[in-house]
Design an enzyme around this catalytic site. Structure first.
Site, PDB file in Angstrom:
ATOM      1  N   TYR A 196      -3.011   4.732 -12.787  1.00  0.00           N
ATOM      2  CA  TYR A 196      -1.862   4.296 -13.369  1.00  0.00           C
ATOM      3  C   TYR A 196      -3.577   4.592 -14.927  1.00  0.00           C
ATOM      4  O   TYR A 196      -4.553   4.455 -14.888  1.00  0.00           O
ATOM      5  CB  TYR A 196      -1.209   2.949 -13.965  1.00  0.00           C
ATOM      6  CG  TYR A 196      -2.123   1.845 -13.972  1.00  0.00           C
ATOM      7  CD1 TYR A 196      -3.189   1.080 -12.862  1.00  0.00           C
ATOM      8  CD2 TYR A 196      -2.680   1.827 -15.433  1.00  0.00           C
ATOM      9  CE1 TYR A 196      -3.614   0.359 -13.226  1.00  0.00           C
ATOM     10  CE2 TYR A 196      -3.048   0.212 -15.513  1.00  0.00           C
ATOM     11  CZ  TYR A 196      -4.106  -0.298 -14.731  1.00  0.00           C
ATOM     12  OH  TYR A 196      -4.218  -1.519 -14.850  1.00  0.00           O
ATOM     13  N   ARG A 201      -9.864  10.006 -16.629  1.00  0.00           N
ATOM     14  CA  ARG A 201      -9.607   8.887 -15.819  1.00  0.00           C
ATOM     15  C   ARG A 201      -8.932   9.354 -15.395  1.00  0.00           C
ATOM     16  O   ARG A 201      -9.336   9.059 -14.166  1.00  0.00           O
ATOM     17  CB  ARG A 201     -10.240   7.662 -16.656  1.00  0.00           C
ATOM     18  CG  ARG A 201     -10.664   6.045 -15.761  1.00  0.00           C
ATOM     19  CD  ARG A 201     -10.211   4.967 -16.462  1.00  0.00           C
ATOM     20  NE  ARG A 201      -9.390   5.164 -17.310  1.00  0.00           N
ATOM     21  CZ  ARG A 201      -9.404   4.108 -17.616  1.00  0.00           C
ATOM     22  NH1 ARG A 201     -10.199   3.286 -18.198  1.00  0.00           N
ATOM     23  NH2 ARG A 201      -8.295   3.272 -18.703  1.00  0.00           N
ATOM     24  N   ARG A 238       7.797   4.490   6.688  1.00  0.00           N
ATOM     25  CA  ARG A 238       6.415   3.474   6.225  1.00  0.00           C
ATOM     26  C   ARG A 238       5.102   4.035   7.229  1.00  0.00           C
ATOM     27  O   ARG A 238       5.565   3.913   8.385  1.00  0.00           O
ATOM     28  CB  ARG A 238       6.576   2.025   5.950  1.00  0.00           C
ATOM     29  CG  ARG A 238       5.400   1.343   5.988  1.00  0.00           C
ATOM     30  CD  ARG A 238       5.527  -0.410   5.423  1.00  0.00           C
ATOM     31  NE  ARG A 238       4.453  -0.902   5.490  1.00  0.00           N
ATOM     32  CZ  ARG A 238       3.279  -1.512   5.489  1.00  0.00           C
ATOM     33  NH1 ARG A 238       3.835  -1.520   7.676  1.00  0.00           N
ATOM     34  NH2 ARG A 238       2.261  -1.634   5.363  1.00  0.00           N
ATOM     35  N   HIS A 269       1.267   4.289   7.137  1.00  0.00           N
ATOM     36  CA  HIS A 269       0.086   4.496   6.541  1.00  0.00           C
ATOM     37  C   HIS A 269      -0.699   5.376   6.382  1.00  0.00           C
ATOM     38  O   HIS A 269      -1.469   5.522   5.146  1.00  0.00           O
ATOM     39  CB  HIS A 269      -0.998   3.649   7.879  1.00  0.00           C
ATOM     40  CG  HIS A 269      -1.113   2.323   7.778  1.00  0.00           C
ATOM     41  ND1 HIS A 269       0.483   0.931   7.499  1.00  0.00           N
ATOM     42  CD2 HIS A 269      -1.002   0.492   6.285  1.00  0.00           C
ATOM     43  CE1 HIS A 269       0.249   0.263   7.950  1.00  0.00           C
ATOM     44  NE2 HIS A 269      -0.305  -0.219   6.773  1.00  0.00           N
ATOM     45  N   LYS A 288      -8.742   2.964 -11.251  1.00  0.00           N
ATOM     46  CA  LYS A 288      -7.760   2.713 -11.798  1.00  0.00           C
ATOM     47  C   LYS A 288      -6.089   2.084 -11.315  1.00  0.00           C
ATOM     48  O   LYS A 288      -5.775   3.261 -11.715  1.00  0.00           O
ATOM     49  CB  LYS A 288      -7.853   3.628 -13.197  1.00  0.00           C
ATOM     50  CG  LYS A 288      -6.595   2.508 -14.337  1.00  0.00           C
ATOM     51  CD  LYS A 288      -7.557   2.375 -15.042  1.00  0.00           C
ATOM     52  CE  LYS A 288      -6.544   1.570 -16.856  1.00  0.00           C
ATOM     53  NZ  LYS A 288      -5.867  -0.512 -16.704  1.00  0.00           N
ATOM     54  N   GLU A 302     -16.769  -6.905 -15.626  1.00  0.00           N
ATOM     55  CA  GLU A 302     -15.666  -7.250 -16.335  1.00  0.00           C
ATOM     56  C   GLU A 302     -14.566  -8.326 -16.123  1.00  0.00           C
ATOM     57  O   GLU A 302     -14.518  -9.228 -15.079  1.00  0.00           O
ATOM     58  CB  GLU A 302     -15.443  -5.975 -15.720  1.00  0.00           C
ATOM     59  CG  GLU A 302     -14.362  -5.129 -14.112  1.00  0.00           C
ATOM     60  CD  GLU A 302     -14.436  -3.919 -14.273  1.00  0.00           C
ATOM     61  OE1 GLU A 302     -14.051  -3.533 -15.583  1.00  0.00           O
ATOM     62  OE2 GLU A 302     -13.368  -3.686 -13.028  1.00  0.00           O
ATOM     63  N   LEU A 341     -14.214  -0.911 -13.231  1.00  0.00           N
ATOM     64  CA  LEU A 341     -13.654   0.599 -13.732  1.00  0.00           C
ATOM     65  C   LEU A 341     -14.699   1.208 -15.527  1.00  0.00           C
ATOM     66  O   LEU A 341     -14.915   0.579 -16.257  1.00  0.00           O
ATOM     67  CB  LEU A 341     -12.242   0.126 -14.795  1.00  0.00           C
ATOM     68  CG  LEU A 341     -10.907   1.184 -15.020  1.00  0.00           C
ATOM     69  CD1 LEU A 341     -11.292   1.942 -13.938  1.00  0.00           C
ATOM     70  CD2 LEU A 341     -10.125   0.293 -16.164  1.00  0.00           C
TER      71      LEU A 341
HETATM   72  N1  PDD Z   1      -6.765  -2.445 -18.602  1.00  0.00           N
HETATM   73  N2  PDD Z   1     -11.326  -3.297 -16.442  1.00  0.00           N
HETATM   74  C1  PDD Z   1     -10.405  -2.863 -16.711  1.00  0.00           C
HETATM   75  C2  PDD Z   1     -10.387  -4.229 -14.829  1.00  0.00           C
HETATM   76  C3  PDD Z   1      -9.692  -2.863 -16.870  1.00  0.00           C
HETATM   77  O1  PDD Z   1      -7.825  -3.482 -16.321  1.00  0.00           O
HETATM   78  C4  PDD Z   1      -9.637  -2.716 -18.123  1.00  0.00           C
HETATM   79  C5  PDD Z   1      -8.138  -2.334 -18.976  1.00  0.00           C
HETATM   80  C6  PDD Z   1     -10.655  -1.825 -18.443  1.00  0.00           C
HETATM   81  C7  PDD Z   1     -10.644  -1.449 -19.948  1.00  0.00           C
HETATM   82  O2  PDD Z   1     -10.368  -0.119 -19.495  1.00  0.00           O
HETATM   83  P1  PDD Z   1      -9.803   0.568 -20.899  1.00  0.00           P
HETATM   84  O3  PDD Z   1     -11.129   0.295 -22.324  1.00  0.00           O
HETATM   85  O4  PDD Z   1     -10.106   2.336 -20.409  1.00  0.00           O
HETATM   86  O5  PDD Z   1      -8.800   0.308 -21.706  1.00  0.00           O
HETATM   87  C8  PDD Z   1     -11.862  -2.637 -18.026  1.00  0.00           C
HETATM   88  C9  PDD Z   1      -6.072  -1.937 -19.207  1.00  0.00           C
HETATM   89  C10 PDD Z   1      -5.428  -2.038 -20.197  1.00  0.00           C
HETATM   90  C11 PDD Z   1      -4.434  -1.994 -18.088  1.00  0.00           C
HETATM   91  O6  PDD Z   1      -4.598  -2.601 -16.785  1.00  0.00           O
HETATM   92  O7  PDD Z   1      -3.461  -3.881 -18.759  1.00  0.00           O
END
Ligand code: PDD
Length: 294
Positions: free
Chosen positions: A36, A55, A104, A106, A151, A183, A207
């Site tokens: 996403y 990304r 289902r 895997h 992501k 993070e 990320l």
């Molecule tokens: N999350 N690290 C993680 C684990 C994140 O979920 C996010 C962003 C970031 C920052 O990425 P960016 O600056 O590109 O938003 C770092 C979004 C906002 C979410 O999951 O809603």
């Protein structure tokens, strides 16, 4: 959290979000086999479109999928979704799952039609009290998987960490592993010490953040020294400033970490400067095309 806006897009059509349906056999539902993006929109214009699409394409590639749409087609679709939801400021959620099967399994034994879902949600301006006071964070062990650079919608560990933070009255959980900063549960974390900005290096553990990358570019342009290097827990706790970066909020100052004041307990000069630089950058981009001309 404000309710989503009424119009969404699912597998080729705009429709009321309340009427959107997918199969329970969707691999996104069964396996979190999906990736996403979350993009802010200012004045009707998606912000950092190219960075978010790059990304998304990378996340898809890493899970052995390719983007279901070209960048120009994404640009048209996102712009239309924003317009159908009334324009202005909002954020967009874009999810691509591997699709639904008849059972289902895997194994990824055949190519499926991906499920593509987009929705929009309001983006309220940052509460000035929050901007002026900063937010609190707690540290927690990072219990996520080994590919946090993707992501993925597999966010259970992030969700649980955020819930523990909320139980402790904090806005964010800052995740630590092997004595180092990784993070936030939904944000990048940057640290300021002696006027320099420090960022942990990219790798499978975190990320790549669009907000963090822009913060680094804007700092470099403004003459603030940036160092990308591993950040020890002790350095995090001794920081003059701790900054969170995430698409829906830009840069936020953490002013309390595990109950202790960060620096003098107020947002510091780098946080405030970056918030100004972000606002100026948004204004600069207003009315410019989402994609560079060929
Ligand atoms: N999350 N690290 C993680 C684990 C994140 O979920 C996010 C962003 C970031 C920052 O990425 P960016 O600056 O590109 O938003 C770092 C979004 C906002 C979410 O999951 O809603």
């Amino acid at each position: 959290m404000a309710a989503a806006l009424p119009v969404c897009w699912l597998n080729g059509a705009f429709l009321p979000l309340a009427e959107a349906r997918i199969s329970p056999l969707d691999r996104g539902f069964l396996f979190a086999d999906a990736v996403y993006e979350v993009l802010p929109v200012y004045g009707g214009r998606p912000f950092l479109f190219v960075e978010h699409m790059a990304r998304l394409e990378r996340s898809l590639g890493e899970i052995r999928m390719s983007s279901p749409l070209t960048r120009p087609a994404w640009a048209t679709l996102l712009t239309e979704l924003v317009a159908r939801n009334g324009g202005g400021d909002m954020y967009l959620y874009v999810q691509v799952s591997r699709g639904a099967e008849e059972g289902r399994n895997h194994a990824l034994d055949r190519a499926l039609a991906p499920t593509v879902f987009l929705m929009a949600a309001p983006l309220a301006p940052l509460d000035p009290t929050v901007r002026d006071a900063g937010v609190s964070a707690v540290t927690l062990p990072d219990q996520r998987w080994g590919r946090c650079d993707i992501k993925s919608t597999a966010l259970l560990a992030n969700v649980l960490a955020k819930s523990v933070a909320a139980d402790r009255g904090a806005t964010e959980a800052i995740l630590l592993a092997d004595g180092h900063l990784r993070e936030g549960s939904s944000s990048s974390v940057l640290v300021v010490r002696g006027g320099r900005l420090f960022a942990p290096p990219y790798g499978a553990e975190i990320l790549p953040g669009t907000t963090r990358d822009l913060a680094i570019r804007l700092c470099a342009r403004a003459g603030i020294t940036v160092e990308v290097a591993p950040i020890r827990e002790a350095a995090l706790r001794a920081a003059d400033e701790i900054l969170l970066g995430f698409a829906t909020r830009g840069i936020l100052a953490v002013t309390r970490l595990d109950g202790a004041a960060v620096g003098d307990g107020r947002p510091g000069p780098v946080a405030r400067r970056l918030q100004e630089l972000f606002a100026a950058h948004r204004a600069e981009l207003a009315g410019t095309p989402l994609l560079p001309a060929d």
